[in-house]
Motif scaffolding. Structure first.
Motif, PDB file in Angstrom:
ATOM      1  N   VAL A 115       1.038  -1.430   0.518  1.00 43.16           N
ATOM      2  CA  VAL A 115      -0.433   0.244  -0.023  1.00 43.16           C
ATOM      3  C   VAL A 115       0.767   1.284   0.209  1.00 43.16           C
ATOM      4  N   ALA A 116       0.492   1.681  -1.056  1.00 46.06           N
ATOM      5  CA  ALA A 116       1.703   2.866  -1.346  1.00 46.06           C
ATOM      6  C   ALA A 116       1.029   4.402  -0.991  1.00 46.06           C
ATOM      7  N   VAL A 117       0.056   4.464  -1.549  1.00 47.57           N
ATOM      8  CA  VAL A 117      -1.280   5.571  -0.751  1.00 47.57           C
ATOM      9  C   VAL A 117      -2.890   5.258  -0.228  1.00 47.57           C
ATOM     10  N   LEU A 118      -2.224   5.684   1.132  1.00 42.69           N
ATOM     11  CA  LEU A 118      -3.914   5.838   2.227  1.00 42.69           C
ATOM     12  C   LEU A 118      -4.134   6.432   2.119  1.00 42.69           C
ATOM     13  N   ASN A 119      -5.728   7.039   2.134  1.00 42.96           N
ATOM     14  CA  ASN A 119      -6.829   8.052   2.560  1.00 42.96           C
ATOM     15  C   ASN A 119      -8.050   7.210   3.576  1.00 42.96           C
ATOM     16  N   VAL A 120      -7.873   8.116   4.563  1.00 38.32           N
ATOM     17  CA  VAL A 120      -8.463   7.330   5.591  1.00 38.32           C
ATOM     18  C   VAL A 120      -9.449   8.443   6.535  1.00 38.32           C
ATOM     19  N   GLN A 121     -10.604   8.323   6.240  1.00 34.35           N
ATOM     20  CA  GLN A 121     -11.965   8.892   6.887  1.00 34.35           C
ATOM     21  C   GLN A 121     -12.650   8.222   8.030  1.00 34.35           C
ATOM     22  N   LYS A 122     -13.080   9.384   8.951  1.00 39.15           N
ATOM     23  CA  LYS A 122     -13.730   8.960   9.672  1.00 39.15           C
ATOM     24  C   LYS A 122     -14.800   9.394   9.563  1.00 39.15           C
ATOM     25  N   ARG A 123     -15.533   9.126   9.280  1.00 38.35           N
ATOM     26  CA  ARG A 123     -17.381   9.952   9.047  1.00 38.35           C
ATOM     27  C   ARG A 123     -18.515   9.669  10.311  1.00 38.35           C
ATOM     28  N   TRP A 124     -19.715  10.106  10.435  1.00 40.46           N
ATOM     29  CA  TRP A 124     -20.983   9.701  11.085  1.00 40.46           C
ATOM     30  C   TRP A 124     -21.908   9.232  10.229  1.00 40.46           C
ATOM     31  N   ILE A 125     -23.016   8.085  10.320  1.00 41.02           N
ATOM     32  CA  ILE A 125     -23.238   7.931   9.360  1.00 41.02           C
ATOM     33  C   ILE A 125     -24.984   7.442  10.233  1.00 41.02           C
ATOM     34  N   ASP A 126     -26.631   7.089   9.443  1.00 42.79           N
ATOM     35  CA  ASP A 126     -27.585   7.467  10.632  1.00 42.79           C
ATOM     36  C   ASP A 126     -27.269   6.005  10.259  1.00 42.79           C
ATOM     37  N   ASP A 127     -27.119   5.719  11.146  1.00 46.37           N
ATOM     38  CA  ASP A 127     -27.055   4.099  10.498  1.00 46.37           C
ATOM     39  C   ASP A 127     -26.581   2.889  12.227  1.00 46.37           C
ATOM     40  N   PRO A 128     -27.449   2.056  12.200  1.00 46.50           N
ATOM     41  CA  PRO A 128     -27.104   1.872  13.344  1.00 46.50           C
ATOM     42  C   PRO A 128     -26.041   1.142  13.414  1.00 46.50           C
ATOM     43  N   VAL A 129     -25.954   0.498  12.623  1.00 47.75           N
ATOM     44  CA  VAL A 129     -23.967  -0.932  12.463  1.00 47.75           C
ATOM     45  C   VAL A 129     -23.256   0.099  11.867  1.00 47.75           C
ATOM     46  N   GLY A 130     -23.257   1.036  11.160  1.00 47.53           N
ATOM     47  CA  GLY A 130     -22.236   1.787   9.899  1.00 47.53           C
ATOM     48  C   GLY A 130     -21.370   0.525   9.307  1.00 47.53           C
ATOM     49  N   GLY A 131     -20.265   0.913   9.499  1.00 45.54           N
ATOM     50  CA  GLY A 131     -19.680   0.384   8.251  1.00 45.54           C
ATOM     51  C   GLY A 131     -17.824   0.775   7.808  1.00 45.54           C
ATOM     52  N   TRP A 132     -17.898  -0.305   7.111  1.00 45.71           N
ATOM     53  CA  TRP A 132     -16.229   0.758   6.363  1.00 45.71           C
ATOM     54  C   TRP A 132     -16.990   0.071   4.600  1.00 45.71           C
ATOM     55  N   SER A 133     -16.945   1.448   4.139  1.00 49.34           N
ATOM     56  CA  SER A 133     -16.980   1.762   2.749  1.00 49.34           C
ATOM     57  C   SER A 133     -14.947   2.039   1.472  1.00 49.34           C
ATOM     58  N   VAL A 134     -14.754   0.724   1.547  1.00 50.91           N
ATOM     59  CA  VAL A 134     -13.521   0.527   1.074  1.00 50.91           C
ATOM     60  C   VAL A 134     -13.078   0.583  -0.814  1.00 50.91           C
ATOM     61  N   ARG A 135     -12.359   0.793  -1.492  1.00 52.23           N
ATOM     62  CA  ARG A 135     -12.025   1.758  -2.660  1.00 52.23           C
ATOM     63  C   ARG A 135     -10.338   1.009  -2.770  1.00 52.23           C
TER      64      ARG A 135
END
Length: 146
Positions: A115-135
């Motif tokens: 992994v040469a480039v890593l962009n990470v964000q933490k965001r709020w979501i109106d969902d009881p579980v949440g999750g991970w969005s990965v590209r």
């Protein structure tokens, strides 16, 4: 360039600290039960979305950890937080470490040192579980080294 996108519907978290025990006079590190549970939940979601071949080359990862808005937030205020950046715990480096380590254990790539480039964000979501969005984008090494 090859692109893989996935959404893992498991609660995001940071990598917990390792636990230690003394065995035969030597300190041994081991994962906590909480960490094992987190990794298992992510692995179960990941197995359904794994690419047919192991990802290789120069890798770029865009990771968004989507944390559920706390139940204590009033319903009228929830839309104000939805999608906004989360600036509280866990630390962003621990969030990235957990998911990258699980991807390595699953065999998504040989090692996360690719992994040469890593962009990470933490965001709020109106969902009881949440999750991970990965590209994930991978570029063959031959075209990078030119």
């Amino acid at each position: 360039m090859i692109v893989h996108e996935m959404f893992l519907k498991t609660p995001p978290a940071g990598q917990p600290r390792p636990r230690f025990r003394v065995q035969s006079g030597h300190a041994c590190a081991y994962p906590s039960p909480k960490q094992q549970k987190l990794e298992k939940a992510i692995l179960e979601q990941l197995m359904d979305q794994m690419p047919a071949q192991q990802i290789d080359g120069c890798i770029k990862v865009d990771l968004t950890a989507l944390f559920p808005i706390p139940k204590a937030v009033a319903k009228k205020d929830r839309p104000l937080l939805d999608g906004k950046l989360k600036v509280t715990k866990p630390d962003i480096d621990n969030v990235a470490k957990l998911i990258l380590d699980v991807f390595t254990k699953a065999g998504l790539w040989k090692d996360d040192n690719r992994v040469a480039v890593l962009n990470v964000q933490k965001r709020w979501i109106d969902d009881p579980v949440g999750g991970w969005s990965v590209r994930i984008e991978s570029t063959p090494l031959a075209s990078v080294r030119a």
